[in-house]
Design a protein around this motif. Structure first.
Motif, PDB file in Angstrom:
ATOM      1  N   HIS A  62       0.872  -1.178   0.000  1.00  0.00           N
ATOM      2  CA  HIS A  62       0.000   0.000   0.000  1.00  0.00           C
ATOM      3  C   HIS A  62       0.907   1.225   0.000  1.00  0.00           C
ATOM      4  N   ILE A  63       1.172   1.731  -1.187  1.00  0.00           N
ATOM      5  CA  ILE A  63       2.157   2.798  -1.378  1.00  0.00           C
ATOM      6  C   ILE A  63       1.834   4.049  -0.562  1.00  0.00           C
ATOM      7  N   ASP A  64       0.556   4.313  -0.344  1.00  0.00           N
ATOM      8  CA  ASP A  64       0.156   5.512   0.395  1.00  0.00           C
ATOM      9  C   ASP A  64       0.569   5.441   1.869  1.00  0.00           C
ATOM     10  N   LEU A  65       0.765   4.231   2.406  1.00  0.00           N
ATOM     11  CA  LEU A  65       1.014   4.047   3.829  1.00  0.00           C
ATOM     12  C   LEU A  65       2.467   3.733   4.171  1.00  0.00           C
ATOM     13  N   GLU A  67       6.264   4.760   4.521  1.00  0.00           N
ATOM     14  CA  GLU A  67       7.066   5.969   4.682  1.00  0.00           C
ATOM     15  C   GLU A  67       8.338   5.904   3.837  1.00  0.00           C
ATOM     16  N   LYS A  71       5.231   8.851  -3.773  1.00  0.00           N
ATOM     17  CA  LYS A  71       3.913   8.502  -4.323  1.00  0.00           C
ATOM     18  C   LYS A  71       3.891   8.936  -5.779  1.00  0.00           C
ATOM     19  N   ASP A  72       4.805   8.331  -6.552  1.00  0.00           N
ATOM     20  CA  ASP A  72       5.019   8.735  -7.938  1.00  0.00           C
ATOM     21  C   ASP A  72       5.613   7.575  -8.727  1.00  0.00           C
ATOM     22  N   THR A  89      -3.529   1.469  -3.622  1.00  0.00           N
ATOM     23  CA  THR A  89      -3.512   2.923  -3.500  1.00  0.00           C
ATOM     24  C   THR A  89      -4.923   3.488  -3.520  1.00  0.00           C
ATOM     25  N   THR A  90      -5.070   4.635  -2.887  1.00  0.00           N
ATOM     26  CA  THR A  90      -6.323   5.392  -2.985  1.00  0.00           C
ATOM     27  C   THR A  90      -6.204   6.468  -4.063  1.00  0.00           C
ATOM     28  N   LYS A  91      -4.996   6.670  -4.557  1.00  0.00           N
ATOM     29  CA  LYS A  91      -4.728   7.762  -5.495  1.00  0.00           C
ATOM     30  C   LYS A  91      -4.888   7.284  -6.945  1.00  0.00           C
ATOM     31  N   LEU A  94      -2.016   7.135  -9.527  1.00  0.00           N
ATOM     32  CA  LEU A  94      -1.005   6.087  -9.416  1.00  0.00           C
ATOM     33  C   LEU A  94      -1.420   4.785 -10.097  1.00  0.00           C
ATOM     34  N   GLN A 107      -7.222  -0.516  -6.401  1.00  0.00           N
ATOM     35  CA  GLN A 107      -7.630   0.839  -6.038  1.00  0.00           C
ATOM     36  C   GLN A 107      -8.552   0.752  -4.832  1.00  0.00           C
TER      37      GLN A 107
END
Length: 189
Positions: A62-65, A67, A71-72, A89-91, A94, A107
């Motif tokens: 989960h890339i959003d979580l 550290e 996020k790219d 991801t939620t984005k 991405l 997603q």
């Protein structure tokens, strides 16, 4: 083959890993084939992913979580080089970048009202993820039905599952698979 066959390997429970201290138990669990990394940092990740892959389990990050991971495009490429098979991801921006790297992408969408259902369908229709994961898993049956009918991709769920009865109910509503960090639910697979 699709997401459920390739990544979930026909199982219905994915182990959600929030704390790396729980990694050994997840790796050793005979019913868990897929691990969803929901935390950690860029310094801990290479070793954790290597251990998961050596155990012949699938791993989605989960890339959003995580550290320290951008996020790219570069962050996604780094995770691929580390050995993940996919990204959560939620984005929506991405999703395409993840596809471009040849990875599976889930997603994640939060269902809080009727408008969020419409938005989830619109965004996922445009971005074309491999699967969607809805939170919480306790949504009404019509939400799952509408997502599946509109998107034609697997619908996963996570969040607010505490008992085997909760998991059974999610499957009865049409959920294809769930991710959970609760050890006692890993057996349910």
């Amino acid at each position: 083959m699709g997401f459920l066959e390739t990544i979930m390997e026909g199982t219905k429970i994915g182990g959600a890993l929030r704390r790396l201290e729980d990694l050994e138990e997840l790796i050793g669990h005979p019913k868990i084939r897929t691990i969803f990394l929901l935390g950690g940092d860029v310094n801990q990740l290479p070793n954790a992913i290597k251990r998961i892959r050596v155990a012949q389990k699938n791993v989605l990050a989960h890339i959003d979580l995580i550290e320290g991971i951008g996020k790219d495009k570069a962050g996604i490429h780094l995770l691929k080089r580390m050995g993940v098979q996919g990204i959560v991801t939620t984005k929506s921006n991405l999703v395409k970048l993840t596809h471009d790297e040849g990875l599976w992408v889930v997603q994640r969408v939060f269902i809080v009202d009727s408008e969020s259902i419409k938005t989830a369908i619109r965004v996922a229709s445009d971005m074309k993820p491999s699967a969607v994961e809805i939170l919480p898993a306790t949504v009404p049956r019509f939400v799952i039905r509408d997502l599946k009918k509109s998107l034609g991709i697997p619908v996963l769920a996570g969040g607010l599952l505490r008992t085997e009865a909760d998991v059974r109910e999610a499957f009865e509503k049409g959920i294809d698979a769930v991710s959970t960090s609760l050890r006692h639910l890993w057996q349910f697979s």
